[in-house]
Design an enzyme around this catalytic site. Structure first.
Site, PDB file in Angstrom:
ATOM      1  N   HIS A   1      27.500   5.615  37.885  1.00 52.15           N
ATOM      2  CA  HIS A   1      26.294   6.428  37.729  1.00 52.15           C
ATOM      3  C   HIS A   1      26.175   7.401  38.914  1.00 52.15           C
ATOM      4  O   HIS A   1      25.898   8.587  38.746  1.00 52.15           O
ATOM      5  CB  HIS A   1      25.030   5.550  37.712  1.00 52.15           C
ATOM      6  CG  HIS A   1      24.809   4.772  36.436  1.00 52.15           C
ATOM      7  ND1 HIS A   1      25.639   3.767  36.031  1.00 52.15           N
ATOM      8  CD2 HIS A   1      23.838   4.861  35.478  1.00 52.15           C
ATOM      9  CE1 HIS A   1      25.193   3.249  34.894  1.00 52.15           C
ATOM     10  NE2 HIS A   1      24.089   3.906  34.540  1.00 52.15           N
TER      11      HIS A   1
ATOM     12  N   GLN B   1     -14.503  -5.085   0.543  1.00 54.40           N
ATOM     13  CA  GLN B   1     -13.307  -5.694   1.103  1.00 54.40           C
ATOM     14  C   GLN B   1     -13.183  -7.167   0.700  1.00 54.40           C
ATOM     15  O   GLN B   1     -12.089  -7.685   0.542  1.00 54.40           O
ATOM     16  CB  GLN B   1     -13.265  -5.555   2.626  1.00 54.40           C
ATOM     17  CG  GLN B   1     -13.124  -4.120   3.068  1.00 54.40           C
ATOM     18  CD  GLN B   1     -12.009  -3.360   2.339  1.00 54.40           C
ATOM     19  OE1 GLN B   1     -10.830  -3.601   2.571  1.00 54.40           O
ATOM     20  NE2 GLN B   1     -12.389  -2.461   1.434  1.00 54.40           N
TER      21      GLN B   1
ATOM     22  N   GLU C   1      -9.861  -4.183  10.978  1.00 60.78           N
ATOM     23  CA  GLU C   1      -9.086  -3.159  10.268  1.00 60.78           C
ATOM     24  C   GLU C   1     -10.006  -1.972   9.950  1.00 60.78           C
ATOM     25  O   GLU C   1      -9.667  -0.831  10.197  1.00 60.78           O
ATOM     26  CB  GLU C   1      -8.538  -3.761   8.966  1.00 60.78           C
ATOM     27  CG  GLU C   1      -7.726  -2.763   8.168  1.00 60.78           C
ATOM     28  CD  GLU C   1      -7.465  -3.208   6.727  1.00 60.78           C
ATOM     29  OE1 GLU C   1      -8.100  -4.162   6.254  1.00 60.78           O
ATOM     30  OE2 GLU C   1      -6.628  -2.565   6.073  1.00 60.78           O
ATOM     31  N   HIS C   2     -11.192  -2.288   9.392  1.00 60.44           N
ATOM     32  CA  HIS C   2     -12.180  -1.249   9.125  1.00 60.44           C
ATOM     33  C   HIS C   2     -13.443  -1.562   9.906  1.00 60.44           C
ATOM     34  O   HIS C   2     -13.913  -2.693   9.857  1.00 60.44           O
ATOM     35  CB  HIS C   2     -12.579  -1.218   7.646  1.00 60.44           C
ATOM     36  CG  HIS C   2     -11.420  -1.097   6.722  1.00 60.44           C
ATOM     37  ND1 HIS C   2     -10.916  -2.161   6.011  1.00 60.44           N
ATOM     38  CD2 HIS C   2     -10.672  -0.036   6.392  1.00 60.44           C
ATOM     39  CE1 HIS C   2      -9.913  -1.752   5.273  1.00 60.44           C
ATOM     40  NE2 HIS C   2      -9.727  -0.475   5.482  1.00 60.44           N
TER      41      HIS C   2
ATOM     42  N   HIS D   1     -10.936  -7.988  -2.256  1.00 66.92           N
ATOM     43  CA  HIS D   1      -9.476  -7.814  -2.244  1.00 66.92           C
ATOM     44  C   HIS D   1      -8.732  -9.110  -2.492  1.00 66.92           C
ATOM     45  O   HIS D   1      -7.805  -9.167  -3.286  1.00 66.92           O
ATOM     46  CB  HIS D   1      -9.013  -7.215  -0.916  1.00 66.92           C
ATOM     47  CG  HIS D   1      -8.954  -5.725  -0.970  1.00 66.92           C
ATOM     48  ND1 HIS D   1      -8.029  -5.055  -1.717  1.00 66.92           N
ATOM     49  CD2 HIS D   1      -9.728  -4.776  -0.399  1.00 66.92           C
ATOM     50  CE1 HIS D   1      -8.214  -3.741  -1.602  1.00 66.92           C
ATOM     51  NE2 HIS D   1      -9.253  -3.547  -0.800  1.00 66.92           N
TER      52      HIS D   1
ATOM     53  N   ASP E   1     -10.328   4.307   1.491  1.00 62.43           N
ATOM     54  CA  ASP E   1      -9.307   3.626   0.693  1.00 62.43           C
ATOM     55  C   ASP E   1      -8.622   4.583  -0.271  1.00 62.43           C
ATOM     56  O   ASP E   1      -7.468   4.378  -0.635  1.00 62.43           O
ATOM     57  CB  ASP E   1      -9.943   2.488  -0.119  1.00 62.43           C
ATOM     58  CG  ASP E   1     -10.096   1.224   0.710  1.00 62.43           C
ATOM     59  OD1 ASP E   1      -9.540   1.182   1.813  1.00 62.43           O
ATOM     60  OD2 ASP E   1     -10.784   0.296   0.247  1.00 62.43           O
TER      61      ASP E   1
HETATM   62  N1  LIG Z   1      -3.881  -3.869   5.510  1.00 60.56           N
HETATM   63  C1  LIG Z   1      -3.751  -2.916   4.621  1.00 60.56           C
HETATM   64  O1  LIG Z   1      -3.646  -1.764   4.966  1.00 60.56           O
HETATM   65  C2  LIG Z   1      -3.721  -3.254   3.170  1.00 60.56           C
HETATM   66  C3  LIG Z   1      -3.724  -2.244   2.184  1.00 60.56           C
HETATM   67  C4  LIG Z   1      -3.650  -2.622   0.823  1.00 60.56           C
HETATM   68  C5  LIG Z   1      -3.553  -3.993   0.492  1.00 60.56           C
HETATM   69  N2  LIG Z   1      -3.591  -4.924   1.481  1.00 60.56           N
HETATM   70  C6  LIG Z   1      -3.424  -6.345   1.259  1.00 60.56           C
HETATM   71  O2  LIG Z   1      -2.121  -6.538   0.706  1.00 60.56           O
HETATM   72  C7  LIG Z   1      -2.096  -7.772   0.040  1.00 60.56           C
HETATM   73  C8  LIG Z   1      -1.341  -7.620  -1.274  1.00 60.56           C
HETATM   74  O3  LIG Z   1      -0.947  -8.886  -1.724  1.00 60.56           O
HETATM   75  P1  LIG Z   1      -0.603  -9.224  -3.227  1.00 60.56           P
HETATM   76  O4  LIG Z   1      -0.267 -10.653  -3.309  1.00 60.56           O
HETATM   77  O5  LIG Z   1      -1.701  -8.680  -4.069  1.00 60.56           O
HETATM   78  O6  LIG Z   1       0.660  -8.339  -3.614  1.00 60.56           O
HETATM   79  P2  LIG Z   1       2.137  -8.252  -3.014  1.00 60.56           P
HETATM   80  O7  LIG Z   1       2.832  -7.192  -3.817  1.00 60.56           O
HETATM   81  O8  LIG Z   1       2.102  -8.079  -1.550  1.00 60.56           O
HETATM   82  O9  LIG Z   1       2.804  -9.652  -3.323  1.00 60.56           O
HETATM   83  C9  LIG Z   1       3.238 -10.017  -4.595  1.00 60.56           C
HETATM   84  C10 LIG Z   1       4.630 -10.581  -4.485  1.00 60.56           C
HETATM   85  O10 LIG Z   1       4.610 -11.775  -3.687  1.00 60.56           O
HETATM   86  C11 LIG Z   1       5.708 -12.563  -4.069  1.00 60.56           C
HETATM   87  N3  LIG Z   1       5.294 -13.959  -4.139  1.00 60.56           N
HETATM   88  C12 LIG Z   1       4.153 -14.441  -4.650  1.00 60.56           C
HETATM   89  N4  LIG Z   1       4.153 -15.785  -4.578  1.00 60.56           N
HETATM   90  C13 LIG Z   1       5.313 -16.149  -4.003  1.00 60.56           C
HETATM   91  C14 LIG Z   1       5.899 -17.401  -3.633  1.00 60.56           C
HETATM   92  N5  LIG Z   1       5.265 -18.537  -3.839  1.00 60.56           N
HETATM   93  N6  LIG Z   1       7.112 -17.405  -3.056  1.00 60.56           N
HETATM   94  C15 LIG Z   1       7.751 -16.251  -2.805  1.00 60.56           C
HETATM   95  N7  LIG Z   1       7.245 -15.040  -3.133  1.00 60.56           N
HETATM   96  C16 LIG Z   1       6.047 -14.987  -3.712  1.00 60.56           C
HETATM   97  C17 LIG Z   1       6.188 -12.091  -5.411  1.00 60.56           C
HETATM   98  O11 LIG Z   1       7.461 -11.558  -5.273  1.00 60.56           O
HETATM   99  C18 LIG Z   1       5.224 -10.983  -5.795  1.00 60.56           C
HETATM  100  O12 LIG Z   1       5.890  -9.894  -6.349  1.00 60.56           O
HETATM  101  C19 LIG Z   1      -3.551  -8.198  -0.129  1.00 60.56           C
HETATM  102  O13 LIG Z   1      -3.813  -9.239   0.794  1.00 60.56           O
HETATM  103  C20 LIG Z   1      -4.364  -6.949   0.250  1.00 60.56           C
HETATM  104  O14 LIG Z   1      -5.600  -7.242   0.834  1.00 60.56           O
HETATM  105  C21 LIG Z   1      -3.647  -4.584   2.791  1.00 60.56           C
HETATM  106  N1  LIG Z   2      -8.877  -1.612   1.628  1.00 61.18           N
HETATM  107  C1  LIG Z   2      -7.440  -1.753   1.456  1.00 61.18           C
HETATM  108  C2  LIG Z   2      -6.807  -1.809   2.825  1.00 61.18           C
HETATM  109  O1  LIG Z   2      -7.220  -2.917   3.514  1.00 61.18           O
HETATM  110  C3  LIG Z   2      -6.804  -0.638   0.687  1.00 61.18           C
HETATM  111  C4  LIG Z   2      -7.233  -0.456  -0.727  1.00 61.18           C
HETATM  112  C5  LIG Z   2      -6.487  -0.042  -1.771  1.00 61.18           C
HETATM  113  N2  LIG Z   2      -7.264   0.014  -2.851  1.00 61.18           N
HETATM  114  C6  LIG Z   2      -8.488  -0.338  -2.503  1.00 61.18           C
HETATM  115  N3  LIG Z   2      -8.469  -0.633  -1.210  1.00 61.18           N
HETATM  116 ZN   LIG Z   3     -10.046  -1.662  -0.207  1.00 60.49          ZN
END
Ligand SMILES: NC(=O)c1ccc[n+]([C@@H]2O[C@H](COP(=O)([O-])OP(=O)(O)OC[C@H]3O[C@@H](n4cnc5c(N)ncnc54)[C@H](O)[C@@H]3O)[C@@H](O)[C@H]2O)c1
Ligand SMILES: N[C@H](CO)Cc1c[nH]c[nH+]1
Ligand SMILES: [Zn+2]
Length: 859
Positions: free
Chosen positions: A845, A683, A752-753, A686, A786
């Site tokens: 009513h 994790q 979360e996990h 990520h 995942d």
């Molecule tokens: N909780 C869950 O179940 C779960 C599952 C999978 C992933 N995640 C999390 O999701 C998140 C994914 O984030 P990510 O950034 O990789 O992808 P994302 O797709 O969520 O974000 C990318 C987008 O953010 C926007 N962006 C970036 N910088 C910006 C700015 N300065 N201003 C405006 N918009 C902006 C852009 O449009 C870009 O396309 C990670 O934190 C990951 O840990 C959580």
């Molecule tokens: N652990 C993430 C949710 O917090 C989900 C994910 C996608 N791919 C790998 N991991």
């Molecule tokens: Zn993961």
């Protein structure tokens, strides 16, 4: 021929089959020769590219990428600093912007396919009948950068002869640089060296300039082909003394040398040995034969010796131990340099700043050579940074800032030597308030700041529709060639071209997720007769149109497409719309397209962030408006989801706040340290805003140390080690005495996990009150959830597991209730209704009941 090549030939390095061994490849030896040639077969391309990302500054690596067909992959390889890549002549036109860094490769002697920058001829047979003609043509065409890679089992002498006659660069057949058995290859190599150099001395020795890594000349020596062979074998400074024969530097004095690189000068009459010098080079009491050092190099040496043992009261030693003082001095000097006006002032202040910056570097185990390597690596990147200022400095100066463009999976150069270790707290020595503070999730930008960024984006999309969405995709994803923000089903086959192994993995995971989510369906509507004649029911219906956000910023997550798409399909949603930020070539990863196809999605919105959320919430000319948006994302995505769900005109719901990934592992004496560390790291990789927590039940020093060592060592081997460094900084190990204490802290944290790596883990599940998803026992790593076990990975973070469930079948359904009363039923319940309506003074009513009862009475 290219003037900058350190050697006039390349050494072809056989890529080990799995390339796991690449890490073990004797890179020092490859580096000494400096000009390796690799072949990038598709299955090893990524690993090879990462290997080069780490070491490119040491090599002039050349890579044959003709068997790769993804331009993105090839550009990533270039971006990692590969000096030259060879592609098929048909695809060359796609890479013209990279000039001489991308050349065509052909297997025939056809020189007409040469680009203006050069050509690689593979399967070159120096003894073939056509070679004479080839040499004549090559000479007349004067092709620069003509590389000749021979078929196997050729005579090296003949190859070199042909190459020299047409000014070409020979690629020596695979050498066994890494094993002693193939020492004959080293012998061969040293002969090739000697065949290239020209000596004007009667004894045939070649003058050899010896420098350190900073380029400081240490002295002059002489080499023979035997001494070069010995130097490569020992990876040390070995020369040919005119009086004493073979001379291994430092054998008697202890002032040894590690050999870093061998190079030949432009006209092949001087060798250069770059070495890491221990002690001094000169026989007199001075560092080099030309005297002692000065400037930055001398400063580095002083700092290094102060770090090892500083005299009492040394200011530098104080700086090493007082992080805050050093930080303040760097800031102070940086400001003074900015304010300096005259050339003298600028030189004075720059020197001060360099002193403090180098103190920081040396204190962190970083050398000047590391810094220079970093500069070289940056100069070789092909995806340029804008160079705009960031954050508070830009705000302070009131200048243009960089919107932090989302980083695509990027190469990682781990330049720091800092140990990767989680902070430890002993719960028995810590107050409740302190513990809470330590377990706080890493702070994000304030909601106000985020709102200020996403609000204008949402308004723009509302007004400008497709055009606005496209313009943000051009800006953030750099996908400037994209002309439509949507890809509609049926999706073209060529956009989901995947390897059979990936298809199998997706299909298997798909089936497991489908099984588990189908089982969550309610068999029949709920029906309860609350009083005789009063029947209450509840039945469910799918939400008609759902928008599924699949993140694509720091990592592309096709698994999230499965986790959202499969339950939407099982629930029977009529319109499934995917949204995901495209790559810079405007395409979405083929795995996501394949999942979209499997779940019957009607379209994929090629956009990310707030613009994708707004497009799905309000609809545009080509994006379908949806009723609910689900899926995780970064803070912009999460804030945009919350914002649109608050707009009653949008009429759109959302699932939950699912932010940066997190894990809490509970481990006891029975746990395996390697397993514990692997779950924490899965994790931590990520994102830098991820957090991982370990609750260690009654572990002793040794057991804790074993986990720490595993975390550090496993992390170092990860390609995303720099991200891990970021997240481990705000991750914590809490030492607790009992299982009950661990579960109390875990329930309070609501991870979360939650991973239970403890004895009789299954029995402990009863004690879990708050968590997104639980992983039970040592054989259940978090990553199975995942991807493939069947449970959902879209889960509440930030402690929201206290009030939210993760995505499940119910997330795609709504429940509708119904009441059905007989006359008897209305008589039974009517008096209660009328009395309460009277209390609330809602006469209409009350009458709706009374009028019916009077009607019954009349009959
Ligand atoms: N909780 C869950 O179940 C779960 C599952 C999978 C992933 N995640 C999390 O999701 C998140 C994914 O984030 P990510 O950034 O990789 O992808 P994302 O797709 O969520 O974000 C990318 C987008 O953010 C926007 N962006 C970036 N910088 C910006 C700015 N300065 N201003 C405006 N918009 C902006 C852009 O449009 C870009 O396309 C990670 O934190 C990951 O840990 C959580
Ligand atoms: N652990 C993430 C949710 O917090 C989900 C994910 C996608 N791919 C790998 N991991
Ligand atoms: Zn993961």
């Amino acid at each position: 021929m290219e003037a900058t090549l350190p050697l006039p030939f390349l050494v072809s390095v056989a890529a080990p089959a799995g390339l796991a061994e690449l890490e073990g490849l004797n890179r020092e030896e490859v580096s000494i020769l400096g000009t390796p040639f690799f072949e990038a077969q598709p299955q090893i391309a990524e690993k090879l590219s990462r290997f080069l990302g780490r070491h490119n500054h040491e090599f002039y690596a050349h890579l044959d990428v003709t068997s790769l067909d993804s331009p993105d992959e090839i550009v990533a390889i270039l971006d990692r600093g590969t000096r030259r890549v060879f592609v098929t002549p048909q695809t060359l036109s796609e890479y013209t912007e990279y000039g001489a860094r991308v050349l065509p490769a052909t297997s025939s002697l056809d020189l007409s396919v040469a680009s203006e920058h050069g050509l690689l001829i593979k399967e070159f047979d120096p003894s073939s009948a056509e070679v004479e003609n080839f040499i004549a043509e090559a000479k007349s065409k004067k092709i620069s950068n003509l590389y000749l890679k021979p078929v196997s089992n050729v005579s090296i002498e003949k190859l070199i002869e042909v190459a020299k006659s047409c000014d070409a660069i020979p690629v020596l057949p695979s050498t066994g640089l890494t094993t002693d058995e193939q020492d004959k290859d080293r012998v061969q190599l040293s002969k090739v060296f000697a065949s290239y150099w020209t000596s004007d001395r009667a004894d045939g020795l070649i003058a050899t300039v010896v420098t350190d890594e900073a380029g400081v000349a240490l002295g002059l020596a002489y080499s023979s082909s035997e001494s070069v062979l010995e130097a490569i074998r020992r990876q040390a400074g070995v020369y040919q003394s005119r009086k004493r024969g073979l001379w291994v530097k430092g054998l008697s004095s202890g002032d040894t040398q590690e050999l870093v690189r061998v190079a030949l000068d432009c006209d092949n009459d001087t060798l250069k040995f770059t070495v890491r010098q221990k002690g001094r080079f000169c026989h007199l009491p001075q560092f080099s034969c030309f005297g002692d050092l000065g400037g930055i190099v001398a400063l580095e040496q002083t700092l290094k010796s102060r770090k090892e043992s500083a005299p009492a009261g040394s200011y530098t030693a104080r700086l090493f131990s007082d992080e805050k003082l050093l930080r303040a001095k760097i800031m102070e000097e940086a400001e003074e340099l900015c304010d300096a006006k005259t050339p003298e002032e600028v030189a004075f202040e720059a020197a001060d700043l360099i002193y403090f910056a180098l103190t920081k570097a040396v204190g962190s185990g970083v050398s000047l050579a590391d810094i220079e390597a970093n500069l070289t690596a940056k100069s070789l990147k092909v995806k340029r940074r804008t160079g705009n200022a960031k954050g508070k400095w830009a705000e302070k100066e009131g200048i243009k800032t960089d919107a932090p463009a989302p980083a695509k999976p990027a190469p990682v150069v781990d330049t720091t030597n800092e140990r990767i270790v989680m902070q430890k707290i002993d719960s028995s020595q810590t107050s409740e308030a302190e513990l809470l503070e330590k377990l706080k999730r890493p702070s994000q930008k304030s909601p106000d700041t985020i709102l200020k960024i996403i609000h204008p984006i949402i308004e723009e999309v509302k007004k400008g529709g497709d055009k606005a969405v496209l313009s943000y995709t051009h800006k953030f994803e750099k996908a400037t060639s994209l002309t439509s923000p949507v890809l509609k089903a049926p999706f073209p086959k060529e956009l989901m071209d995947l390897s059979p192994e990936t298809i199998k993995a997706i299909d298997n995971s798909f089936e497991n997720i489908k099984k588990f989510h189908s089982a969550q369906a309610e068999e029949k509507p709920l029906r309860v007769e609350t009083m005789p004649g009063v029947v209450c029911s509840r039945f469910s219906r799918p939400i008609e149109r759902v928008g599924l956000y699949i993140p694509g910023g720091t990592a592309v997550l096709p698994s999230t497409a499965l986790m959202l798409g499969v339950p939407a399909m099982v629930a029977g949603c009529k319109k499934i719309v995917f949204a995901s930020p495209p790559r810079s070539d405007g395409r979405v990863t083929p795995e996501i397209v394949y999942v979209a196809h499997k779940v019957g999605a009607e379209s994929i919105v090629l956009a990310g962030g707030a613009q994708a959320v707004a497009a799905m919430a309000y609809g545009t000319e080509s994006v379908t408006k949806v009723d609910k948006i689900l899926g995780p994302g970064n803070q912009f995505v999460t804030a945009a989801k919350m914002h649109v769900s608050n707009d009653t005109n949008a009429g759109v719901g959302i699932d939950m706040p699912a932010g940066p990934s997190e894990v809490l592992v509970v481990a006891d004496k029975d746990s395996n340290p390697a397993f514990v560390a692997s779950d924490l790291l899965s994790q931590a990789e990520h994102g830098v805003d991820s957090q991982v927590i370990l609750l260690a039940i009654d572990l002793n020093e040794q057991q804790l140390q074993a986990i720490d060592d595993e975390v550090h060592n496993q992390a170092l081997a990860l390609p995303r080690v720099d991200i891990v460094r970021g997240s481990i900084k705000h991750s914590v190990t809490v030492l607790v005495k009992t299982l009950d204490e661990a579960m109390r802290i875990s329930n309070d944290y609501a991870p979360e996990h939650l991973i239970l790596q403890i004895k009789d883990a299954e029995k402990v599940v009863d004690k879990v009150m708050n968590a997104g998803s639980v992983f039970i026992g040592e054989w259940t790593p978090e990553s199975v959830g995942d991807y493939s076990a069947g449970v959902n990975h879209s889960l509440p973070t930030y402690g929201f597991a206290k009030q939210y469930s993760g995505v499940n079948l119910g997330s795609f359904m709504k429940h509708i209730t119904s009441s059905n009363l007989s006359a008897e039923g209305l008589r039974n319940v009517g008096s209660a209704v009328m009395q309460l309506a009277k209390v609330e003074e809602l006469e209409a009513h009350r009458r709706a009941v009374e009028i019916r009862i009077q009607h019954m009475d009349k009959k």
